[in-house]
Design a protein around this motif. Structure first.
Motif, PDB file in Angstrom:
ATOM      1  N   ASP A  30     -41.614   5.170   3.238  1.00  0.00           N
ATOM      2  CA  ASP A  30     -41.322   6.573   2.950  1.00  0.00           C
ATOM      3  C   ASP A  30     -42.624   7.358   2.945  1.00  0.00           C
ATOM      4  N   THR A  58     -32.616  19.003   5.324  1.00  0.00           N
ATOM      5  CA  THR A  58     -33.243  20.188   4.752  1.00  0.00           C
ATOM      6  C   THR A  58     -34.750  19.987   4.735  1.00  0.00           C
ATOM      7  N   SER A  91     -38.862  21.195   4.235  1.00  0.00           N
ATOM      8  CA  SER A  91     -39.612  21.925   3.218  1.00  0.00           C
ATOM      9  C   SER A  91     -39.980  23.332   3.654  1.00  0.00           C
ATOM     10  N   SER A 114     -42.015  18.028   4.966  1.00  0.00           N
ATOM     11  CA  SER A 114     -41.202  16.950   4.402  1.00  0.00           C
ATOM     12  C   SER A 114     -39.743  17.353   4.543  1.00  0.00           C
ATOM     13  N   ASP A 164     -35.346  16.281   3.353  1.00  0.00           N
ATOM     14  CA  ASP A 164     -34.311  15.452   2.744  1.00  0.00           C
ATOM     15  C   ASP A 164     -33.175  15.264   3.737  1.00  0.00           C
ATOM     16  N   TRP A 165     -32.817  14.003   3.987  1.00  0.00           N
ATOM     17  CA  TRP A 165     -31.690  13.662   4.840  1.00  0.00           C
ATOM     18  C   TRP A 165     -30.553  13.203   3.945  1.00  0.00           C
ATOM     19  N   VAL A 166     -29.391  13.815   4.102  1.00  0.00           N
ATOM     20  CA  VAL A 166     -28.254  13.508   3.229  1.00  0.00           C
ATOM     21  C   VAL A 166     -27.012  13.250   4.072  1.00  0.00           C
ATOM     22  N   PRO A 176     -28.204  10.266  -0.320  1.00  0.00           N
ATOM     23  CA  PRO A 176     -29.422  10.377   0.486  1.00  0.00           C
ATOM     24  C   PRO A 176     -29.493   9.277   1.538  1.00  0.00           C
TER      25      PRO A 176
END
Length: 300
Positions: free
Chosen positions: A180, A216, A218, A256, A258-260, A292
């Motif tokens: 990560d 989403t 940053s 950066s 977020d993958w959801v 996530p």
């Protein structure tokens, strides 16, 4: 357009068949009462808190916990400790088991007068230290395998009942090595999507319910990704293809994200995510739970 009514009938029929089958005790691989009556204590998992993945790039940032109920004919009060052992099955190296955690009975809780419970915490740095391995030798996809052992006056028990396939005893689990990164690799990311029924994606409702994957960034950019459903207006820029389709998104440098995954209402959706270098960084199979998406960036 597929017959949605038929799809619903088939799903209900499958549930009914499963329910009817469960009524025949002779066909069950596990009889919970019989397992208790063997006299052997065992641990039943209550919940897992946090992702079990271990981040190769920052092992100390990887932490999770598991809560167990301690069950025995004596109400669990005869269990004096729970030990957790860990081993590594990797691409470059494997290890023997090592003792990772010991939870003494003094740490057990019992708030409702039932079986005692124990919470066990894990972190990546401690896991790697217990095995004495160099984090640099780990590869994405390597697996840490864990085994619980319960001790009471009769002895120490891990494989509580081979006759019952350990299905009521949650004594083993695994975690996966991932990478990560604080920022996402810049470039084109490819999301290949499939639907086993061939009627597009229905993530949250029987007819659709929006995108199956949301990214989403940053910088405020939001990507909504999924196969178009024929049953309702998607409400986002979906990808054409009832059975399969591909979406490519471009991620800029230095952000950066977020993958959801938003869910799989019918248990038909699958996907593969490929990073800019061409390596597969995540996959989802039919029935994957919402939550996530952990990206394995070790080869990016």
């Amino acid at each position: 357009m597929k017959n949605k009514f038929l799809k619903t009938i088939l799903a209900v029929s499958a549930i009914c068949i499963a329910f009817y089958s469960c009524k025949d005790d002779d066909t069950l691989p596990v009889d919970f009462d019989d397992l208790i009556n063997t006299g052997v204590p065992f641990a039943a998992e209550i919940t897992t808190n946090g992702s079990t993945n271990v981040n190769k790039l920052d092992p100390s940032s990887s932490s999770f916990s598991k809560e167990y109920q301690i069950i025995s004919p004596a109400g669990g009060t005869d269990v004096t400790k729970v030990e957790v052992f860990v081993s590594l099955a990797g691409q470059n190296l494997t290890t023997d088991e090592a003792l990772l955690v010991t939870a003494e009975s003094s740490s057990f809780t019992n708030t409702d007068g039932g079986y005692p419970e124990v919470a066990i915490s894990f972190d990546g740095a401690s896991i790697i230290s217990a095995l004495g391995v160099d984090p640099a030798a780990l590869e994405g996809g390597d697996r840490f395998n864990y085994r619980l052992a319960l001790t009471n006056p009769q002895g120490t028990f891990s494989d509580v009942s081979a006759n019952f396939d350990n299905q009521s005893a949650d004594h083993t689990f695994a975690s996966t090595v991932v990478c990560d990164s604080p920022t996402l690799p810049a470039g084109d990311w490819v999301i290949d999507m499939q639907d086993s029924y061939g009627d597009g994606w229905q993530p949250t409702t029987s007819n659709g319910g929006g995108p199956g994957i949301t990214v989403t960034l940053s910088n405020g950019t939001v990507f909504e990704i999924g196969l178009c459903t024929p049953y309702e207006a998607p409400g986002y820029a979906c990808t054409s293809g009832n059975s399969a389709g591909t979406r490519t998104i471009t991620i800029p440098d230095g952000v950066s994200g977020d993958w959801v995954f938003n869910g799989d209402f019918w248990g038909e959706m699958s996907f593969q995510i490929t990073g800019p270098s061409g390596s597969t960084v995540a996959t989802g199979t039919p029935g994957t739970a919402a939550g996530p998406i952990a990206l394995n960036l070790c080869n990016e």
